[in-house]
Design an enzyme around this catalytic site. Structure first.
Site, PDB file in Angstrom:
ATOM      1  N   CYS A   1      49.296  35.342  35.896  1.00  0.00           N
ATOM      2  CA  CYS A   1      50.359  35.965  35.095  1.00  0.00           C
ATOM      3  C   CYS A   1      50.196  37.488  35.041  1.00  0.00           C
ATOM      4  O   CYS A   1      49.293  37.996  34.374  1.00  0.00           O
ATOM      5  CB  CYS A   1      50.316  35.351  33.692  1.00  0.00           C
ATOM      6  SG  CYS A   1      51.335  36.169  32.463  1.00  0.00           S
TER       7      CYS A   1
ATOM      8  N   CYS B   1      50.368  39.030  31.602  1.00  0.00           N
ATOM      9  CA  CYS B   1      49.134  38.714  30.867  1.00  0.00           C
ATOM     10  C   CYS B   1      48.052  39.743  31.197  1.00  0.00           C
ATOM     11  O   CYS B   1      47.347  40.235  30.308  1.00  0.00           O
ATOM     12  CB  CYS B   1      48.617  37.321  31.220  1.00  0.00           C
ATOM     13  SG  CYS B   1      49.720  35.973  30.771  1.00  0.00           S
TER      14      CYS B   1
END
Length: 117
Positions: A34, A37
């Site tokens: 991600c 993230c």
């Protein structure tokens, strides 16, 4: 992906590390693949450092732990859940500026005055 002072939690340790914690806990639900993230991670690390001793910060890899994210309705990552007394008191989904995280945390963790010795 967890920096110093940040706990890695799992489905097995979540109850003890987060829900039973004496301190408020900020949990970062993330995954290695991600991008947002990874972009958010330095802000989470900085918050952990700035609130040392007053806020516990933990990370949970959603690829290796599915029960807890499902239990708390995590449908998108990054997701930050703020727990106090075993209950979710705030939630942030997606990439946000550090100030947004601080604003959320400051609702349950009072800021330390700069003049405090």
């Amino acid at each position: 992906m967890a920096a110093a002072g940040i706990a890695e939690v799992s489905d097995a340790t979540f109850e003890q590390e987060v829900l039973q914690s004496e301190q408020p806990v900020l949990v970062d639900f993330w995954a290695a693949w991600c991008g947002p993230c990874r972009a958010l991670a330095p802000f989470v690390d900085q918050v952990a450092t700035e609130y040392t001793g007053r806020l516990k910060v933990a990370k949970m890899d959603v690829d290796h732990n599915q029960a807890t994210p499902m239990r708390f309705g995590i449908r998108g990552i990054p997701a930050l859940l703020l727990f106090k007394g075993g209950k979710v008191v705030d939630q942030i989904v997606g990439y946000v500026p550090k100030e947004t995280i601080i604003k959320s945390v400051s609702k349950v963790v009072p800021a330390v005055a700069a003049t405090q010795v």
